[in-house]
Design an enzyme around this catalytic site. Structure first.
Site, PDB file in Angstrom:
ATOM      1  N   ASP A 152      59.047  40.295  63.287  1.00 18.63           N
ATOM      2  CA  ASP A 152      59.232  41.719  63.006  1.00 18.63           C
ATOM      3  C   ASP A 152      60.122  42.255  64.125  1.00 18.63           C
ATOM      4  O   ASP A 152      59.678  42.361  65.277  1.00 18.63           O
ATOM      5  CB  ASP A 152      57.877  42.435  62.990  1.00 18.63           C
ATOM      6  CG  ASP A 152      58.025  43.929  62.721  1.00 18.63           C
ATOM      7  OD1 ASP A 152      59.184  44.422  62.676  1.00 18.63           O
ATOM      8  OD2 ASP A 152      56.993  44.606  62.585  1.00 18.63           O
ATOM      9  N   SER A 188      76.367  50.546  58.850  1.00 19.05           N
ATOM     10  CA  SER A 188      76.638  50.794  57.431  1.00 19.05           C
ATOM     11  C   SER A 188      77.649  51.930  57.357  1.00 19.05           C
ATOM     12  O   SER A 188      77.712  52.766  58.272  1.00 19.05           O
ATOM     13  CB  SER A 188      75.351  51.239  56.719  1.00 19.05           C
ATOM     14  OG  SER A 188      75.654  51.821  55.460  1.00 19.05           O
ATOM     15  N   CYS A 201      70.828  41.400  61.290  1.00 17.95           N
ATOM     16  CA  CYS A 201      70.996  41.860  59.904  1.00 17.95           C
ATOM     17  C   CYS A 201      69.723  42.482  59.340  1.00 17.95           C
ATOM     18  O   CYS A 201      69.760  43.071  58.257  1.00 17.95           O
ATOM     19  CB  CYS A 201      71.384  40.681  58.996  1.00 17.95           C
ATOM     20  SG  CYS A 201      73.052  40.081  59.272  1.00 17.95           S
ATOM     21  N   THR A 226      73.860  42.266  47.527  1.00 16.18           N
ATOM     22  CA  THR A 226      72.679  41.584  48.074  1.00 16.18           C
ATOM     23  C   THR A 226      71.448  42.121  47.369  1.00 16.18           C
ATOM     24  O   THR A 226      71.524  43.130  46.660  1.00 16.18           O
ATOM     25  CB  THR A 226      72.526  41.877  49.585  1.00 16.18           C
ATOM     26  OG1 THR A 226      72.084  43.244  49.733  1.00 16.18           O
ATOM     27  CG2 THR A 226      73.803  41.669  50.357  1.00 16.18           C
ATOM     28  N   LYS A 282      71.623  54.126  61.161  1.00 13.33           N
ATOM     29  CA  LYS A 282      72.874  53.363  61.257  1.00 13.33           C
ATOM     30  C   LYS A 282      73.879  54.073  62.174  1.00 13.33           C
ATOM     31  O   LYS A 282      74.683  53.427  62.839  1.00 13.33           O
ATOM     32  CB  LYS A 282      73.458  53.139  59.870  1.00 13.33           C
ATOM     33  CG  LYS A 282      72.571  52.237  58.988  1.00 13.33           C
ATOM     34  CD  LYS A 282      72.336  50.882  59.615  1.00 13.33           C
ATOM     35  CE  LYS A 282      71.650  49.896  58.684  1.00 13.33           C
ATOM     36  NZ  LYS A 282      71.481  48.575  59.299  1.00 13.33           N
ATOM     37  N   SER A 298      67.522  36.746  53.585  1.00 19.47           N
ATOM     38  CA  SER A 298      68.104  37.351  52.388  1.00 19.47           C
ATOM     39  C   SER A 298      69.514  37.871  52.673  1.00 19.47           C
ATOM     40  O   SER A 298      69.892  38.086  53.832  1.00 19.47           O
ATOM     41  CB  SER A 298      67.195  38.519  51.966  1.00 19.47           C
ATOM     42  OG  SER A 298      67.746  39.231  50.878  1.00 19.47           O
ATOM     43  N   TYR A 305      68.084  56.537  56.777  1.00 16.84           N
ATOM     44  CA  TYR A 305      68.938  55.341  56.844  1.00 16.84           C
ATOM     45  C   TYR A 305      70.246  55.648  57.578  1.00 16.84           C
ATOM     46  O   TYR A 305      70.647  54.923  58.490  1.00 16.84           O
ATOM     47  CB  TYR A 305      69.214  54.850  55.421  1.00 16.84           C
ATOM     48  CG  TYR A 305      70.023  53.572  55.355  1.00 16.84           C
ATOM     49  CD1 TYR A 305      69.449  52.359  55.719  1.00 16.84           C
ATOM     50  CD2 TYR A 305      71.344  53.576  54.916  1.00 16.84           C
ATOM     51  CE1 TYR A 305      70.176  51.179  55.657  1.00 16.84           C
ATOM     52  CE2 TYR A 305      72.076  52.407  54.848  1.00 16.84           C
ATOM     53  CZ  TYR A 305      71.487  51.207  55.215  1.00 16.84           C
ATOM     54  OH  TYR A 305      72.213  50.034  55.161  1.00 16.84           O
TER      55      TYR A 305
HETATM   56  P1  NAD Z   1      68.396  42.433  52.226  1.00 17.27           P
HETATM   57  O1  NAD Z   1      67.314  43.360  51.827  1.00 17.27           O
HETATM   58  O2  NAD Z   1      68.919  41.443  51.266  1.00 17.27           O
HETATM   59  O3  NAD Z   1      67.980  41.664  53.565  1.00 17.27           O
HETATM   60  C1  NAD Z   1      67.353  42.314  54.642  1.00 17.27           C
HETATM   61  C2  NAD Z   1      66.397  41.328  55.288  1.00 17.27           C
HETATM   62  O4  NAD Z   1      65.776  41.979  56.415  1.00 17.27           O
HETATM   63  C3  NAD Z   1      65.256  40.880  54.360  1.00 17.27           C
HETATM   64  O5  NAD Z   1      65.161  39.474  54.337  1.00 17.27           O
HETATM   65  C4  NAD Z   1      64.014  41.514  54.984  1.00 17.27           C
HETATM   66  O6  NAD Z   1      62.841  40.725  54.821  1.00 17.27           O
HETATM   67  C5  NAD Z   1      64.422  41.585  56.445  1.00 17.27           C
HETATM   68  N1  NAD Z   1      63.632  42.566  57.193  1.00 17.27           N
HETATM   69  C6  NAD Z   1      63.251  43.813  56.806  1.00 17.27           C
HETATM   70  N2  NAD Z   1      62.508  44.383  57.764  1.00 17.27           N
HETATM   71  C7  NAD Z   1      62.406  43.484  58.779  1.00 17.27           C
HETATM   72  C8  NAD Z   1      61.757  43.499  60.041  1.00 17.27           C
HETATM   73  N3  NAD Z   1      61.042  44.555  60.460  1.00 17.27           N
HETATM   74  N4  NAD Z   1      61.870  42.402  60.847  1.00 17.27           N
HETATM   75  C9  NAD Z   1      62.585  41.322  60.429  1.00 17.27           C
HETATM   76  N5  NAD Z   1      63.190  41.247  59.233  1.00 17.27           N
HETATM   77  C10 NAD Z   1      63.121  42.323  58.425  1.00 17.27           C
HETATM   78  O7  NAD Z   1      69.564  43.400  52.729  1.00 17.27           O
HETATM   79  P2  NAD Z   1      71.102  43.110  53.092  1.00 17.27           P
HETATM   80  O8  NAD Z   1      71.911  43.843  52.103  1.00 17.27           O
HETATM   81  O9  NAD Z   1      71.359  41.679  53.365  1.00 17.27           O
HETATM   82  O10 NAD Z   1      71.176  43.945  54.443  1.00 17.27           O
HETATM   83  C11 NAD Z   1      71.445  43.357  55.705  1.00 17.27           C
HETATM   84  C12 NAD Z   1      71.851  44.470  56.651  1.00 17.27           C
HETATM   85  O11 NAD Z   1      73.073  45.048  56.178  1.00 17.27           O
HETATM   86  C13 NAD Z   1      70.855  45.614  56.741  1.00 17.27           C
HETATM   87  O12 NAD Z   1      70.793  46.081  58.071  1.00 17.27           O
HETATM   88  C14 NAD Z   1      71.461  46.673  55.844  1.00 17.27           C
HETATM   89  O13 NAD Z   1      71.056  47.979  56.224  1.00 17.27           O
HETATM   90  C15 NAD Z   1      72.930  46.442  56.086  1.00 17.27           C
HETATM   91  N6  NAD Z   1      73.803  46.948  55.034  1.00 17.27           N
HETATM   92  C16 NAD Z   1      73.707  46.494  53.757  1.00 17.27           C
HETATM   93  C17 NAD Z   1      74.548  47.019  52.776  1.00 17.27           C
HETATM   94  C18 NAD Z   1      74.499  46.576  51.333  1.00 17.27           C
HETATM   95  O14 NAD Z   1      75.190  47.184  50.523  1.00 17.27           O
HETATM   96  N7  NAD Z   1      73.755  45.544  50.984  1.00 17.27           N
HETATM   97  C19 NAD Z   1      75.473  48.007  53.114  1.00 17.27           C
HETATM   98  C20 NAD Z   1      75.554  48.444  54.421  1.00 17.27           C
HETATM   99  C21 NAD Z   1      74.709  47.903  55.372  1.00 17.27           C
END
Ligand code: NAD
Length: 254
Positions: A59, A148, A86, A196, A165, A15, A161
């Site tokens: 996981d 983040s 990610c 996302t 981070k 994702s 969270y």
């Molecule tokens: P998302 O929810 O679209 O994707 C996260 C993915 O991680 C999902 O496919 C989920 O199934 C997988 N996941 C969750 N727990 C897991 C585990 N224990 N083992 C393996 N996979 C696991 O989120 P995203 O926005 O693509 O986020 C990606 C990264 O970026 C994350 O670490 C998030 O904290 C960080 N982030 C996102 C944003 C944002 O605004 N979207 C901002 C800052 C940081």
């Protein structure tokens, strides 16, 4: 480090930012192991990306499960040159009162996935990379973590969270210092507000307000912009031990 013909492991690849990164890497000629806890999403993307992509249900917070993902890179594609972590979760929970109290189990789970999971992959990947052949630059691997902006500017509901981070930010330097002697670089990207599924669940007006809070460009960040930064980091051997904010300058907002 070049992307073409090298082997990458991307966690959270089912994702959002991880999926965009896996896509970018395969299009650029890499062999990619997609690791995600979501079997359906990960398998669907791997099937779409073709023979140079392999999905392993993973996981990241579990030692044996993460080790199996690293082993897949070694056994199926013959090595490991890059890790992009990610995988992450971002449940909102207040410390007291409404939506609270923040239970220790909730807090520990976020730390376990976001921080322990990132370290778990980092140490397993670094071990595998350190046994690989260096390229002409003496480089054996590159590891990119995802933090983040919440690490610096956590909001209400982000106690766990932001703590997780902040840990990923703090992990960057000691890991980069130690792994440099093995020819492995460690970088961290700290995204701002990215478009996302993690965010798209929010009401449209909230998304709009979040985008408008960014000085320029006044919109959410795109997963492809994250993937483009990964491409730059992989390709530039002089980037090491740094946390790069990818946030449209959100800290400049008045
Ligand atoms: P998302 O929810 O679209 O994707 C996260 C993915 O991680 C999902 O496919 C989920 O199934 C997988 N996941 C969750 N727990 C897991 C585990 N224990 N083992 C393996 N996979 C696991 O989120 P995203 O926005 O693509 O986020 C990606 C990264 O970026 C994350 O670490 C998030 O904290 C960080 N982030 C996102 C944003 C944002 O605004 N979207 C901002 C800052 C940081």
């Amino acid at each position: 480090m070049k992307i073409e013909n090298n082997v990458f492991l991307v966690t959270g690849a089912g994702s959002g930012l991880g999926a965009a990164t896996a896509d970018m890497l395969v299009q650029a000629g890499a062999k990619v192991v997609l690791a995600d806890i979501n079997q359906e999403a990960g398998a669907a993307l791997a099937a779409k990306l073709g023979a140079n992509a392999r999905f392993v249900v993973t996981d990241v917070s579990n030692e044996a499960s993460a080790a199996a993902a690293v082993d897949t890179a070694l056994k199926v594609f013959g090595g490991l040159h890059g890790l992009v972590s990610c995988a992450g979760i971002a449940p909102a929970k207040r410390i007291v009162g409404r939506d609270g109290p923040h239970g220790l189990d909730d807090f520990a789970r976020v730390i376990q996935v976001n921080l322990v999971g990132t370290f778990n992959l980092l140490r397993l990947a670094a071990d595998a990379m350190s046994k690989g052949q260096p390229n002409d630059d003496g480089e054996r691997g590159v590891i990119i973590n995802t933090a983040s902006v919440a690490a610096y500017d956590g909001q209400i509901g982000q106690a766990a969270y932001a703590s997780s981070k902040g840990g990923v930010v703090a992990l960057t330097l000691p890991a980069a210092r130690e792994l440099a002697r093995h020819g492995i670089r460690v970088m961290t990207i700290a995204p701002g507000i990215m478009e996302t599924p993690m965010l798209l669940g929010m009401p449209a007006e909230v998304q709009e307000a979040l985008g408008a809070a960014v000085p320029f460009p006044a919109r959410l960040g795109k997963p492809a912009e994250y993937a483009a930064l990964v491409k730059t980091i992989v390709g530039n051997a002089y980037l090491n031990g740094e946390v790069i904010r990818l946030d449209g300058g959100i800290r400049l907002a008045p």
